[in-house]
Design a protein around this motif. Sequence first.
Motif, PDB file in Angstrom:
ATOM      1  N   GLY A 137       0.797  -1.217   0.000  1.00 14.33           N
ATOM      2  CA  GLY A 137       0.000   0.000   0.000  1.00 14.33           C
ATOM      3  C   GLY A 137       0.831   1.270   0.000  1.00 14.33           C
ATOM      4  N   ASP A 138       1.693   1.423   0.990  1.00 14.79           N
ATOM      5  CA  ASP A 138       2.398   2.699   1.179  1.00 14.79           C
ATOM      6  C   ASP A 138       3.899   2.540   1.356  1.00 14.79           C
ATOM      7  N   GLY A 139       4.474   1.481   0.806  1.00 18.40           N
ATOM      8  CA  GLY A 139       5.895   1.253   1.009  1.00 18.40           C
ATOM      9  C   GLY A 139       6.716   1.377  -0.252  1.00 18.40           C
ATOM     10  N   CYS A 140       8.006   1.548  -0.072  1.00 12.79           N
ATOM     11  CA  CYS A 140       8.938   1.566  -1.198  1.00 12.79           C
ATOM     12  C   CYS A 140      10.304   1.110  -0.707  1.00 12.79           C
ATOM     13  N   ILE A 141      11.131   0.678  -1.643  1.00 12.46           N
ATOM     14  CA  ILE A 141      12.504   0.267  -1.347  1.00 12.46           C
ATOM     15  C   ILE A 141      13.425   1.043  -2.279  1.00 12.46           C
ATOM     16  N   SER A 142      14.474   1.609  -1.718  1.00  9.69           N
ATOM     17  CA  SER A 142      15.428   2.367  -2.530  1.00  9.69           C
ATOM     18  C   SER A 142      16.847   1.971  -2.145  1.00  9.69           C
TER      19      SER A 142
END
Length: 252
Positions: free
Chosen positions: A70-75
């Motif tokens: 839903g509201d996550g990201c990986i960088s």
Amino acid sequence: MYDISTRKRALALVSQGRSLNSVSKETGISRAAIRAWQDRLEPLPRMTAPAPEGPADEVAYAYLLGLYLGDGCISAHPRGTGYYLRIACADAWPGLLQECREAIMQVLPGIGVYTLQKQGCAAVTSYSRQWPHLFPQHGPGKKHERTIALAPWQQEIVDAHPWEFIRGLIHSDGCRITNWTTRLVAGGRKRYEYPRYFFTNVSADIRRLYTDTLDKLGVEWTQCKRDGTGFNISVAKKASVALLDTHVGPKH
């Protein structure tokens, strides 16, 4: 002057992916000093958990997977040494922010977790080389612009802990609201209120993961259009709302 243990402690915090500014505030050591120590001392090993076969806690992982979709990201770290997982949590729900922090620490015990405050929300952040392996949905671009499908081992976890997965999705991109309408009773109009759950996500794949799991749990749902788009999944029937109230409930 600072002794070697103080220097190593500060550098260890930096090795977790912390910014120089946050380490400086925590330790009282200037950013310039920490930056200079990075060049003078031998590099310290990254403080990440050993590579696991899977998440340490599958219940917590099912919840965190819902939050990530839903509201996550990986960088990637700028130096190419690891990855940041960031989950955005609205300031209006401090309980959600705490649950997110706890889930991350249960999935990777011993991992560092910190919060980056932004306007109206906070990014719960953690650094590890393992995040792309634990969330293989990671990739370039926005989630709704690429295929999102669970790996077989992820699907097994969701099948074993479906309510935790649903909780994570609703806590990220869902809500519990009270709708109202009027009815004609004994010749007069009376207001009638009823609770309803909404889940809104632009990705058709993520919406399908949500509705497929609801189907397995016996929760009835409908797709609602808003401004001509069908991004909204509604649960409004009394028995199905009662199930969500029992296992999910409103955000807090």
